[in-house]
Enzyme design. Structure first.
Site, PDB file in Angstrom:
ATOM      1  N   GLY A 130      10.499   4.965  15.229  1.00 18.39           N
ATOM      2  CA  GLY A 130       9.860   5.187  15.352  1.00 18.39           C
ATOM      3  C   GLY A 130       8.791   4.876  14.690  1.00 18.39           C
ATOM      4  N   SER A 137      13.495  12.040  12.355  1.00 20.57           N
ATOM      5  CA  SER A 137      14.337  13.103  11.423  1.00 20.57           C
ATOM      6  C   SER A 137      14.399  14.213  12.447  1.00 20.57           C
ATOM      7  CB  SER A 137      14.093  13.446  10.323  1.00 20.57           C
ATOM      8  OG  SER A 137      12.613  12.778   9.462  1.00 20.57           O
ATOM      9  N   SER A 204      12.198   1.417  10.734  1.00 25.25           N
ATOM     10  CA  SER A 204      12.759   0.385  10.742  1.00 25.25           C
ATOM     11  C   SER A 204      11.695  -1.349  12.057  1.00 25.25           C
ATOM     12  CB  SER A 204      13.956  -0.188  12.269  1.00 25.25           C
ATOM     13  OG  SER A 204      13.957   0.960  12.679  1.00 25.25           O
TER      14      SER A 204
HETATM   15  N1  LIG Z   1       3.835   2.001   3.920  1.00 26.31           N
HETATM   16  C1  LIG Z   1       4.667   2.987   4.533  1.00 26.31           C
HETATM   17  N2  LIG Z   1       4.698   2.771   5.904  1.00 26.31           N
HETATM   18  C2  LIG Z   1       5.491   3.583   6.472  1.00 26.31           C
HETATM   19  N3  LIG Z   1       5.478   5.216   5.836  1.00 26.31           N
HETATM   20  C3  LIG Z   1       6.088   4.912   4.469  1.00 26.31           C
HETATM   21  C4  LIG Z   1       4.632   3.883   3.882  1.00 26.31           C
HETATM   22  N4  LIG Z   1       4.655   4.481   2.546  1.00 26.31           N
HETATM   23  C5  LIG Z   1       5.547   5.704   2.592  1.00 26.31           C
HETATM   24  N5  LIG Z   1       5.485   5.661   4.015  1.00 26.31           N
HETATM   25  C6  LIG Z   1       6.886   6.775   4.157  1.00 26.31           C
HETATM   26  O1  LIG Z   1       8.298   6.181   4.227  1.00 26.31           O
HETATM   27  C7  LIG Z   1       9.226   6.619   5.478  1.00 26.31           C
HETATM   28  C8  LIG Z   1       9.460   5.821   6.017  1.00 26.31           C
HETATM   29  O2  LIG Z   1      10.884   4.979   5.112  1.00 26.31           O
HETATM   30  P1  LIG Z   1      11.509   3.929   6.225  1.00 26.31           P
HETATM   31  O3  LIG Z   1      12.944   3.644   4.767  1.00 26.31           O
HETATM   32  O4  LIG Z   1      12.297   5.062   7.484  1.00 26.31           O
HETATM   33  O5  LIG Z   1      10.917   2.901   6.312  1.00 26.31           O
HETATM   34  S1  LIG Z   1      11.040   1.009   7.091  1.00 26.31           S
HETATM   35  O6  LIG Z   1      12.020   2.000   7.993  1.00 26.31           O
HETATM   36  O7  LIG Z   1      11.272   0.229   5.180  1.00 26.31           O
HETATM   37  O8  LIG Z   1       9.731   0.241   7.132  1.00 26.31           O
HETATM   38  C9  LIG Z   1       8.324   7.346   6.312  1.00 26.31           C
HETATM   39  O9  LIG Z   1       9.186   8.924   6.503  1.00 26.31           O
HETATM   40  P2  LIG Z   1       8.912   8.768   8.255  1.00 26.31           P
HETATM   41  O10 LIG Z   1       7.882   9.508   8.297  1.00 26.31           O
HETATM   42  O11 LIG Z   1       9.724   9.876   8.069  1.00 26.31           O
HETATM   43  O12 LIG Z   1       9.112   7.789   9.145  1.00 26.31           O
HETATM   44  C10 LIG Z   1       7.295   7.600   5.085  1.00 26.31           C
HETATM   45  O13 LIG Z   1       7.507   9.246   4.696  1.00 26.31           O
HETATM   46  N1  LIG Z   2       9.704  16.729  20.370  1.00 24.88           N
HETATM   47  C1  LIG Z   2       8.801  17.127  18.743  1.00 24.88           C
HETATM   48  N2  LIG Z   2       8.010  17.858  19.728  1.00 24.88           N
HETATM   49  C2  LIG Z   2       6.991  17.963  19.023  1.00 24.88           C
HETATM   50  N3  LIG Z   2       6.801  18.498  17.674  1.00 24.88           N
HETATM   51  C3  LIG Z   2       7.602  17.864  17.310  1.00 24.88           C
HETATM   52  C4  LIG Z   2       8.998  16.798  18.352  1.00 24.88           C
HETATM   53  N4  LIG Z   2       9.951  16.251  16.883  1.00 24.88           N
HETATM   54  C5  LIG Z   2       9.239  16.159  16.035  1.00 24.88           C
HETATM   55  N5  LIG Z   2       7.675  17.479  16.087  1.00 24.88           N
HETATM   56  C6  LIG Z   2       6.627  17.296  14.880  1.00 24.88           C
HETATM   57  O1  LIG Z   2       6.188  16.430  14.755  1.00 24.88           O
HETATM   58  C7  LIG Z   2       6.813  15.997  12.992  1.00 24.88           C
HETATM   59  C8  LIG Z   2       6.890  15.157  12.845  1.00 24.88           C
HETATM   60  O2  LIG Z   2       8.939  14.933  12.528  1.00 24.88           O
HETATM   61  P1  LIG Z   2       9.471  13.919  12.100  1.00 24.88           P
HETATM   62  O3  LIG Z   2      10.932  14.573  12.707  1.00 24.88           O
HETATM   63  O4  LIG Z   2       9.234  14.120  10.824  1.00 24.88           O
HETATM   64  O5  LIG Z   2       9.746  12.789  12.373  1.00 24.88           O
HETATM   65  P2  LIG Z   2      10.342  11.511  11.386  1.00 24.88           P
HETATM   66  O6  LIG Z   2      11.037  11.188  11.166  1.00 24.88           O
HETATM   67  O7  LIG Z   2       9.936  10.228  12.371  1.00 24.88           O
HETATM   68  O8  LIG Z   2       7.920  10.864  10.182  1.00 24.88           O
HETATM   69  C9  LIG Z   2       7.201  17.543  11.993  1.00 24.88           C
HETATM   70  O9  LIG Z   2       6.297  18.192  12.284  1.00 24.88           O
HETATM   71  C10 LIG Z   2       8.206  18.195  13.978  1.00 24.88           C
HETATM   72  O10 LIG Z   2       8.569  19.600  13.437  1.00 24.88           O
END
Ligand SMILES: Nc1ncnc2c1ncn2[C@@H]1O[C@H](COP(=O)(O)OS(=O)(=O)O)[C@@H](OP(=O)(O)O)[C@H]1O
Ligand SMILES: Nc1ncnc2c1ncn2[C@@H]1O[C@H](COP(=O)(O)OP(=O)(O)O)[C@@H](O)[C@H]1O
Length: 297
Positions: A130, A137, A204
């Protein structure tokens, strides 16, 4: 769309679990191609060759009528006699896999069945995909806690975390993301083989990369969970301030802003943004695991 106990299964429901060795890729015997040609080979080396469309390499084999001693084919068939992985028949036979030449798979009499009984659970991969901020996370952590309370062993491979070590050499262009997913997929497979419920939590964004991870696991053992949260909501959360930077053009190629995200077409579980707290969402995954028999050996 089939719905069971509040969990959505878009497209197909995963096939019933089959106890299948995670061990690989080598087999003796007789393979048959989709066009009916059968061939004898001393060794077939491939990634899950019994899956349709897998690549296979015939080493020292002969394709009947063609007389080739070494060739590469698209295997669209089943192997005649299944895995030789635990038969011991391939002792001394060397294989080629990718750029690794002269390698040999080593078996141990303690296998994944024994590890499963030890842990009283079945190892599998729960792949949470997602947008950034969609809650991957949070669900991964809530699920790990629920499993822990039940005495079940889980381990999270979080994209952000893995990029601090194993994947620190990778960026965010499509090839790097593909390699990121491939490596995490391989590591997740090892965890699953170890009997652990492995929760991979990565953006992903590409279907092809996710499907490749699915393809290296036995049927039913890759459980894809889609965080179906609209971009506007993820962006409004913006816990790390990354969307703001991306909108300002300070981060290029940010998923959802100027880089694609391909929604899963046939994942096992969809978690909608209004589906409650991360704990509520984790409960849905727990029900799925229970229902599919992963929470016992
Ligand atoms: N360009 C760009 N696009 C998306 N995300 C970015 C980028 N640069 C840094 N980040 C940070 O890296 C986290 C995503 O890493 P992933 O290894 O899950 O990405 S991927 O599956 O390879 O697309 C992602 O963490 P999550 O917010 O937990 O998804 C971001 O914090
Ligand atoms: N089910 C939910 N409802 C409301 N807020 C959420 C929910 N799940 C996560 N959050 C909030 O959304 C933000 C991003 O969550 P996180 O788990 O770090 O997302 P990701 O790992 O996809 O980047 C955090 O502030 C978290 O507390």
């Amino acid at each position: 769309m089939v719905s069971t106990g509040g969990i959505s299964f878009p497209g197909c429901v995963p096939p019933p679990l089959r106890q299948k060795s995670f061990s690989p890729p080598s087999a003796f015997g007789f393979a048959r191609l989709s066009n009916g040609i059968s061939f004898k080979s001393t060794v077939v080396v491939c990634d899950w060759a019994e899956k349709k469309g897998s690549r296979a390499v015939i080493v020292n084999g002969k394709v009947d009528g063609l007389g080739k001693s070494e060739c590469e084919i698209d295997l669209d068939a089943t192997l005649g006699n299944g895995h030789a992985g635990n038969s011991g028949k391939n002792a001394g036979v060397l294989s080629t896999v990718g750029n690794s030449t002269n390698i040999k798979w080593h078996e141990c009499s303690i296998g994944n069945v024994e590890r499963q009984s030890l842990l009283n659970q079945k190892g599998c991969v729960i792949w949470i995909t997602g947008l950034s901020g969609s809650g991957k996370s949070s669900v991964a952590c809530a699920l790990t806690k629920s499993l822990y309370k039940m005495g079940k062993l889980a381990y999270i491979l979080d994209g952000d975390n893995v990029r601090h070590g194993l994947n620190r050499d990778l960026g965010f262009k499509a090839e790097d993301r593909a390699e990121n997913i491939r490596r995490v997929g391989e590591v997740a497979k090892l965890f699953a083989d170890a009997g652990v419920i492995c929760i991979a939590s990565l953006i992903s964004p590409y279907r092809r990369d996710r499907d490749a991870c699915r393809a290296i696991l036995p049927d039913g053992y890759f459980i894809e969970v889609f965080m179906d949260v609209p971009l506007e909501i993820c962006e409004a959360r913006d816990t790390k301030g990354l969307y703001k930077l991306a909108r300002a053009g300070k981060i290029k190629g940010f998923t959802g802003i100027d880089d694609p995200y391909e929604v899963p077409l046939n994942c096992e579980i969809v978690l909608k943004h209004n589906g409650g707290s991360p704990c509520d969402m984790a409960d849905k995954v727990m029900s799925f695991l229970e229902q599919k028999g992963f929470l016992k050996a």
